[in-house]
Design an enzyme around this catalytic site. Sequence first.
Site, PDB file in Angstrom:
ATOM      1  N   SER A 126       0.870  -1.172   0.000  1.00 56.55           N
ATOM      2  CA  SER A 126       0.000   0.000   0.000  1.00 56.55           C
ATOM      3  C   SER A 126       0.904   1.219   0.000  1.00 56.55           C
ATOM      4  CB  SER A 126      -0.867  -0.013   1.264  1.00 56.55           C
ATOM      5  OG  SER A 126      -1.476   1.248   1.449  1.00 56.55           O
ATOM      6  N   ARG A 127       0.345   2.366  -0.403  1.00 55.38           N
ATOM      7  CA  ARG A 127       1.124   3.597  -0.301  1.00 55.38           C
ATOM      8  C   ARG A 127       1.345   3.950   1.159  1.00 55.38           C
ATOM      9  NH1 ARG A 127      -2.970   7.213  -3.301  1.00 55.38           N
ATOM     10  NH2 ARG A 127      -4.206   5.937  -1.892  1.00 55.38           N
ATOM     11  N   LYS A 137      -9.728  -4.965 -14.433  1.00 54.07           N
ATOM     12  CA  LYS A 137     -10.423  -4.322 -15.538  1.00 54.07           C
ATOM     13  C   LYS A 137     -10.772  -2.912 -15.121  1.00 54.07           C
ATOM     14  CE  LYS A 137     -14.011  -3.423 -14.398  1.00 54.07           C
ATOM     15  NZ  LYS A 137     -14.446  -2.517 -13.287  1.00 54.07           N
ATOM     16  N   ARG A 185     -14.125   6.060  -9.232  1.00 55.23           N
ATOM     17  CA  ARG A 185     -14.842   5.980 -10.510  1.00 55.23           C
ATOM     18  C   ARG A 185     -15.290   7.348 -11.039  1.00 55.23           C
ATOM     19  NH1 ARG A 185     -14.919   1.845  -7.519  1.00 55.23           N
ATOM     20  NH2 ARG A 185     -15.157  -0.300  -8.241  1.00 55.23           N
ATOM     21  N   ASP A 226     -15.612   1.875 -15.994  1.00 53.40           N
ATOM     22  CA  ASP A 226     -15.885   0.974 -14.873  1.00 53.40           C
ATOM     23  C   ASP A 226     -16.821  -0.160 -15.276  1.00 53.40           C
ATOM     24  OD1 ASP A 226     -15.727   0.279 -12.070  1.00 53.40           O
ATOM     25  OD2 ASP A 226     -17.867   0.753 -12.046  1.00 53.40           O
TER      26      ASP A 226
HETATM   27  N1  LIG Z   1     -13.196  -7.414 -11.016  1.00 51.68           N
HETATM   28  C1  LIG Z   1     -14.135  -6.823 -10.311  1.00 51.68           C
HETATM   29  O1  LIG Z   1     -15.183  -7.381 -10.029  1.00 51.68           O
HETATM   30  C2  LIG Z   1     -13.916  -5.456  -9.821  1.00 51.68           C
HETATM   31  C3  LIG Z   1     -12.862  -4.739 -10.308  1.00 51.68           C
HETATM   32  N2  LIG Z   1     -12.611  -3.497  -9.832  1.00 51.68           N
HETATM   33  C4  LIG Z   1     -11.461  -2.783 -10.355  1.00 51.68           C
HETATM   34  O2  LIG Z   1     -10.459  -2.823  -9.339  1.00 51.68           O
HETATM   35  C5  LIG Z   1      -9.797  -1.575  -9.230  1.00 51.68           C
HETATM   36  C6  LIG Z   1      -9.953  -1.076  -7.819  1.00 51.68           C
HETATM   37  O3  LIG Z   1     -11.310  -0.825  -7.544  1.00 51.68           O
HETATM   38  P1  LIG Z   1     -11.838  -0.672  -6.024  1.00 51.68           P
HETATM   39  O4  LIG Z   1     -11.558  -1.905  -5.272  1.00 51.68           O
HETATM   40  O5  LIG Z   1     -13.213  -0.215  -6.077  1.00 51.68           O
HETATM   41  O6  LIG Z   1     -10.897   0.509  -5.544  1.00 51.68           O
HETATM   42  P2  LIG Z   1     -10.627   1.172  -4.132  1.00 51.68           P
HETATM   43  O7  LIG Z   1     -10.949   2.616  -4.251  1.00 51.68           O
HETATM   44  O8  LIG Z   1     -11.255   0.398  -3.035  1.00 51.68           O
HETATM   45  O9  LIG Z   1      -9.074   0.981  -3.988  1.00 51.68           O
HETATM   46  C7  LIG Z   1      -8.145   1.472  -4.899  1.00 51.68           C
HETATM   47  C8  LIG Z   1      -6.795   1.406  -4.217  1.00 51.68           C
HETATM   48  O10 LIG Z   1      -5.837   1.944  -5.100  1.00 51.68           O
HETATM   49  C9  LIG Z   1      -4.806   2.556  -4.365  1.00 51.68           C
HETATM   50  N3  LIG Z   1      -4.523   3.881  -4.933  1.00 51.68           N
HETATM   51  C10 LIG Z   1      -3.378   4.238  -5.539  1.00 51.68           C
HETATM   52  N4  LIG Z   1      -3.425   5.501  -5.956  1.00 51.68           N
HETATM   53  C11 LIG Z   1      -4.639   5.969  -5.611  1.00 51.68           C
HETATM   54  C12 LIG Z   1      -5.273   7.224  -5.776  1.00 51.68           C
HETATM   55  N5  LIG Z   1      -4.668   8.266  -6.387  1.00 51.68           N
HETATM   56  N6  LIG Z   1      -6.525   7.354  -5.303  1.00 51.68           N
HETATM   57  C13 LIG Z   1      -7.159   6.328  -4.707  1.00 51.68           C
HETATM   58  N7  LIG Z   1      -6.603   5.110  -4.530  1.00 51.68           N
HETATM   59  C14 LIG Z   1      -5.352   4.935  -4.969  1.00 51.68           C
HETATM   60  C15 LIG Z   1      -5.268   2.636  -2.915  1.00 51.68           C
HETATM   61  O11 LIG Z   1      -4.512   1.659  -2.209  1.00 51.68           O
HETATM   62  P3  LIG Z   1      -3.311   2.049  -1.232  1.00 51.68           P
HETATM   63  O12 LIG Z   1      -3.737   3.300  -0.531  1.00 51.68           O
HETATM   64  O13 LIG Z   1      -3.261   0.877  -0.372  1.00 51.68           O
HETATM   65  O14 LIG Z   1      -2.103   2.240  -2.051  1.00 51.68           O
HETATM   66  C16 LIG Z   1      -6.706   2.211  -2.940  1.00 51.68           C
HETATM   67  O15 LIG Z   1      -7.070   1.453  -1.823  1.00 51.68           O
HETATM   68  C17 LIG Z   1     -10.414  -0.695 -10.316  1.00 51.68           C
HETATM   69  O16 LIG Z   1      -9.607  -0.757 -11.450  1.00 51.68           O
HETATM   70  C18 LIG Z   1     -11.750  -1.329 -10.602  1.00 51.68           C
HETATM   71  O17 LIG Z   1     -12.191  -1.128 -11.939  1.00 51.68           O
HETATM   72  C19 LIG Z   1     -13.372  -2.979  -8.828  1.00 51.68           C
HETATM   73  C20 LIG Z   1     -14.427  -3.631  -8.319  1.00 51.68           C
HETATM   74  C21 LIG Z   1     -14.830  -4.925  -8.833  1.00 51.68           C
HETATM   75  O1  LIG Z   2     -15.921  -4.437 -11.721  1.00 55.35           O
HETATM   76  C1  LIG Z   2     -16.851  -3.991 -11.093  1.00 55.35           C
HETATM   77  O2  LIG Z   2     -17.768  -4.816 -10.594  1.00 55.35           O
HETATM   78  C2  LIG Z   2     -18.725  -4.417  -9.651  1.00 55.35           C
HETATM   79  C3  LIG Z   2     -19.090  -2.980  -9.719  1.00 55.35           C
HETATM   80  O3  LIG Z   2     -19.845  -2.603  -8.609  1.00 55.35           O
HETATM   81  C4  LIG Z   2     -17.919  -2.125  -9.887  1.00 55.35           C
HETATM   82  O4  LIG Z   2     -18.293  -0.778 -10.083  1.00 55.35           O
HETATM   83  C5  LIG Z   2     -17.007  -2.534 -10.961  1.00 55.35           C
HETATM   84  O5  LIG Z   2     -15.771  -1.871 -10.791  1.00 55.35           O
END
Ligand SMILES: NC(=O)C1=CN([C@@H]2O[C@H](COP(=O)(O)OP(=O)(O)OC[C@H]3O[C@@H](n4cnc5c(N)ncnc54)[C@H](OP(=O)(O)O)[C@@H]3O)[C@@H](O)[C@H]2O)C=CC1
Ligand SMILES: O=C1OC[C@@H](O)[C@H](O)[C@H]1O
Length: 397
Positions: free
Chosen positions: A62-63, A123, A192, A204
Amino acid sequence: MALVVQALTFLHEYKASLLHPIPNKNPGALRLGVISSAAINAAAVIRPVETHPDVILYAIASREPEVARAAARNYHFTKAYGSYQDLLDDPQVDIVYVSTPNSLHFEWSAKAIEKGKHVLCEKPFTSNGDEARRLVKLAAQKGVVLEEAFHWQFHPAAHVWHEILDSKKYGKIIGTNARMTTGPSVPGEDIRWKFDLAGGSAMDMTYALSFTRQALHAKHPEEIASVACRPSKSDPRVDEAMYANMIFRGPDSQLIPSKIYVDMARPLLCGIIPRFWEWPSIEVETEEAIIYFYNAMMPHLYHYIAITEKRTGKTSYVKKYSGGPIWGDVETTGGKGGQSSWSTYRWQLEAFVDAVRGKKPPYWVTSEESIIQMEVIDSLYTAAGLPIRPTNWGKKS
Ligand SMILES: NC(=O)C1=CN([C@@H]2O[C@H](COP(=O)(O)OP(=O)(O)OC[C@H]3O[C@@H](n4cnc5c(N)ncnc54)[C@H](OP(=O)(O)O)[C@@H]3O)[C@@H](O)[C@H]2O)C=CC1
Ligand SMILES: O=C1OC[C@@H](O)[C@H](O)[C@H]1O
């Protein structure tokens, strides 16, 4: 109702981790490093790794060092790193999962690849098509596995759906209509909504486009007939919702009108009722039937493929939680044909590990597929008069 589906998946995965004992790990099991403390980590890799004998939760970065330490304690990672680069510098890390905001997928996947690590990247694959092409090229040069985590495509239900469509039992496809929405809205401070983090509904909710292109085995659309966006109130470059009408060339070379609707702030019904039933889905119209895949995104929770024959009006239902045309004969780490408790993410991990181990995975999201997906998103933004999500890293000035 994407947020509800997401929340249910967290519960599903938690339940699975309680009910299914952690298997003994192989002596040389792959050591996973997770880049970021994202909310999705638990569902997307941590729980799936717990039930996979050939992967261990080795490191998380994590950062914020304390955030990394807390995540490591919670999920029993061996190591915690206070910077992403430190994790990549650890030669013990074999495979890396990148779950940063979209704008950072390219940078951290590329840095992991440069270190010779295999990468599973969330993704949407990258911020734009150019980054996607560069990332794929880099992985090929370095000889590592790179996969976009388009988890829904690995599930047996998706394969049965393909089988039904490809069989032509109901005639040729003549139209598609896919949607993914959430209301109440995605929370205001979420990644997002941020243009600089490559946010937006088309980014997204890239699933709706993926369902469509998968149904048709299509690459780029022949035409983008129209695109309308509802801009975010805080930043008009970010699409709160997008409605697109495209024409794809179908599997029989026919032209197929395809609608996509994605919405990160779907208005409530009558101003008060969230549409909890509206799960990410696609309707495919063929010459003889309407084939509706309900909850194509996370079919492990619940799904159905409803086939309504036009001639009789009768509807039959198909569901598939394990086995199926692709996994049915495969000896997986969960037995022949996998397990019905497996989430889309667990099926995905099974295939990813196969690829890293040099074994042909039963299913794979090809690099070409990931590149084209990003190129089509770029072209949707251009057609809508919105900027393509920029590259923030690695451009030579
Ligand atoms: N496959 C799926 O079903 C899903 C996929 N996703 C994808 O996963 C990724 C993460 O989504 P989600 O879990 O909702 O994200 P979160 O907002 O929960 O987490 C993103 C993480 O990225 C890190 N980070 C690094 N730089 C930044 C910044 N400038 N601002 C904010 N966070 C930063 C942080 O971790 P730290 O502080 O620890 O460095 C943070 O916890 C996205 O690309 C999303 O599209 C999301 C949900 C479902
Ligand atoms: O990948 C995803 O799956 C679930 C959604 O809620 C989310 O927005 C998306 O990032």
